[in-house]
Design a protein around this motif. Structure first.
Motif, PDB file in Angstrom:
ATOM      1  N   SER A 128      71.640  19.236  17.691  1.00 45.80           N
ATOM      2  CA  SER A 128      73.012  19.745  17.745  1.00 45.80           C
ATOM      3  C   SER A 128      73.619  19.613  19.130  1.00 45.80           C
ATOM      4  CB  SER A 128      73.047  21.217  17.300  1.00 45.80           C
ATOM      5  OG  SER A 128      72.416  22.055  18.241  1.00 45.80           O
ATOM      6  N   SER A 129      72.781  19.511  20.165  1.00 44.07           N
ATOM      7  CA  SER A 129      73.317  19.331  21.515  1.00 44.07           C
ATOM      8  C   SER A 129      74.061  18.011  21.658  1.00 44.07           C
ATOM      9  CB  SER A 129      72.181  19.410  22.547  1.00 44.07           C
ATOM     10  OG  SER A 129      71.305  18.297  22.439  1.00 44.07           O
ATOM     11  N   LEU A 130      73.842  17.093  20.723  1.00 44.83           N
ATOM     12  CA  LEU A 130      74.515  15.792  20.733  1.00 44.83           C
ATOM     13  C   LEU A 130      75.740  15.773  19.830  1.00 44.83           C
ATOM     14  CD1 LEU A 130      71.292  13.590  20.419  1.00 44.83           C
ATOM     15  CD2 LEU A 130      72.469  14.271  22.522  1.00 44.83           C
ATOM     16  N   CYS A 131      76.082  16.933  19.267  1.00 46.35           N
ATOM     17  CA  CYS A 131      77.160  17.001  18.278  1.00 46.35           C
ATOM     18  C   CYS A 131      78.288  17.909  18.752  1.00 46.35           C
ATOM     19  CB  CYS A 131      76.616  17.525  16.942  1.00 46.35           C
ATOM     20  SG  CYS A 131      75.299  16.526  16.228  1.00 46.35           S
ATOM     21  N   ASP A 132      79.376  17.880  18.005  1.00 47.06           N
ATOM     22  CA  ASP A 132      80.507  18.767  18.259  1.00 47.06           C
ATOM     23  C   ASP A 132      80.028  20.218  18.226  1.00 47.06           C
ATOM     24  OD1 ASP A 132      83.073  19.652  18.651  1.00 47.06           O
ATOM     25  OD2 ASP A 132      83.745  19.259  16.604  1.00 47.06           O
ATOM     26  N   TRP A 133      80.412  20.976  19.211  1.00 46.37           N
ATOM     27  CA  TRP A 133      80.035  22.378  19.402  1.00 46.37           C
ATOM     28  C   TRP A 133      78.642  22.571  19.958  1.00 46.37           C
ATOM     29  CZ3 TRP A 133      82.396  27.019  19.669  1.00 46.37           C
ATOM     30  CH2 TRP A 133      83.763  27.032  19.368  1.00 46.37           C
ATOM     31  N   GLY A 134      77.875  21.504  20.109  1.00 47.12           N
ATOM     32  CA  GLY A 134      76.610  21.586  20.806  1.00 47.12           C
ATOM     33  C   GLY A 134      75.668  22.650  20.251  1.00 47.12           C
ATOM     34  N   VAL A 135      74.896  23.244  21.143  1.00 44.36           N
ATOM     35  CA  VAL A 135      73.899  24.233  20.756  1.00 44.36           C
ATOM     36  C   VAL A 135      74.542  25.497  20.204  1.00 44.36           C
ATOM     37  CG1 VAL A 135      72.078  25.737  21.643  1.00 44.36           C
ATOM     38  CG2 VAL A 135      72.173  23.352  22.368  1.00 44.36           C
ATOM     39  N   ILE A 136      75.715  25.868  20.728  1.00 47.09           N
ATOM     40  CA  ILE A 136      76.338  27.120  20.320  1.00 47.09           C
ATOM     41  C   ILE A 136      76.749  27.098  18.846  1.00 47.09           C
ATOM     42  CG2 ILE A 136      78.733  26.541  20.858  1.00 47.09           C
ATOM     43  CD1 ILE A 136      76.971  29.865  21.663  1.00 47.09           C
ATOM     44  N   GLY A 137      76.961  25.904  18.268  1.00 50.15           N
ATOM     45  CA  GLY A 137      77.352  25.818  16.857  1.00 50.15           C
ATOM     46  C   GLY A 137      76.320  26.436  15.925  1.00 50.15           C
TER      47      GLY A 137
END
Length: 232
Positions: A128-137
């Protein structure tokens, strides 16, 4: 003071779609817009992800098939990635973030081995760190899931992203007051605040069905925005 009218899932989805469109317009065309318009669009954009994350938890709770739910997210995430990359570069779109969050909920619910579950959580956060909203998503998704049954659990869950992003945004405005910095602050205060109010007033009802409209709208509006960049 009278309680606000309750909101169905349909109302929440409409709010998320409006906010998403405003946010993407601001990101793509913000430099060409009047300052006030940019601030307003960014502020409304803050509605989107909290509501999407919250509804993902509701969807997981009520779905008859997690596999079919994941398949829908996966198919439209793949379709959406092309226009998303054309607009925003080589990062994963928000449907991938939601798919990761869904997988993490499933792992927490079904995996008997704590070690394997911990590895699944770590893997989800890394991807998820490579995606929109990163880790917080995914973190927001997990917070909504675990705090659902607590009084004002939604508000408690929203404190984490509000503090994580709102305080730096406020610091930015103090040091450099521009339409962009004001818009970012509005995103994490006004937008998040409106989203919290809507989610707190969710009545648990589906309302008018629009499942497929939402899935189709996401890649369609990205493609329209990209086409406009080629014309303007």
């Amino acid at each position: 003071m009278d309680r606000l009218p309750s909101a169905s899932a349909f109302i929440l989805k409409v709010a998320a779609i409006v906010g998403m469109t405003c946010n993407h317009v601001a990101n793509v065309f913000g430099g060409a817009l009047p300052g006030g318009a940019m601030v307003a669009l960014y502020a409304l954009g803050g509605l989107t992800f909290p509501i999407m994350a919250y509804l993902l938890c509701e969807g997981y709770r009520h779905t008859s098939s997690v596999l079919r739910y994941a398949e829908r997210l996966g198919v439209f995430a793949a379709i959406s990635q092309v226009p998303y990359s054309l607009l925003f570069g080589a990062t994963g779109n928000v449907l991938i973030t939601l798919l990761i969050g869904l997988g993490m909920l499933w792992a927490l619910d079904r995996m008997r081995s704590r070690a394997l579950c911990a590895l699944a959580m770590l893997a989800g956060l890394v991807v998820s760190s490579l995606c929109d909203w990163g880790v917080i998503g995914p973190v927001m998704i997990l917070l909504f899931w675990h705090l659902h049954d607590r009084p004002r659990g939604v508000a408690l869950a929203m404190l984490v992203p509000l503090l994580a992003f709102g305080l730096p945004a406020l610091s930015w405005v103090i040091s450099e007051t521009t339409p962009l910095s004001l818009g970012v602050l509005g995103y994490y205060t006004i937008g998040f605040g409106l989203a919290t109010v809507l989610m707190l007033n969710y009545n648990g009802r589906r309302g008018r069905p629009m499942k497929w409209f939402f899935y189709v709208y996401y890649p369609a509006h990205l493609m329209v925005l990209w086409a406009l960049t080629q014309i303007v």
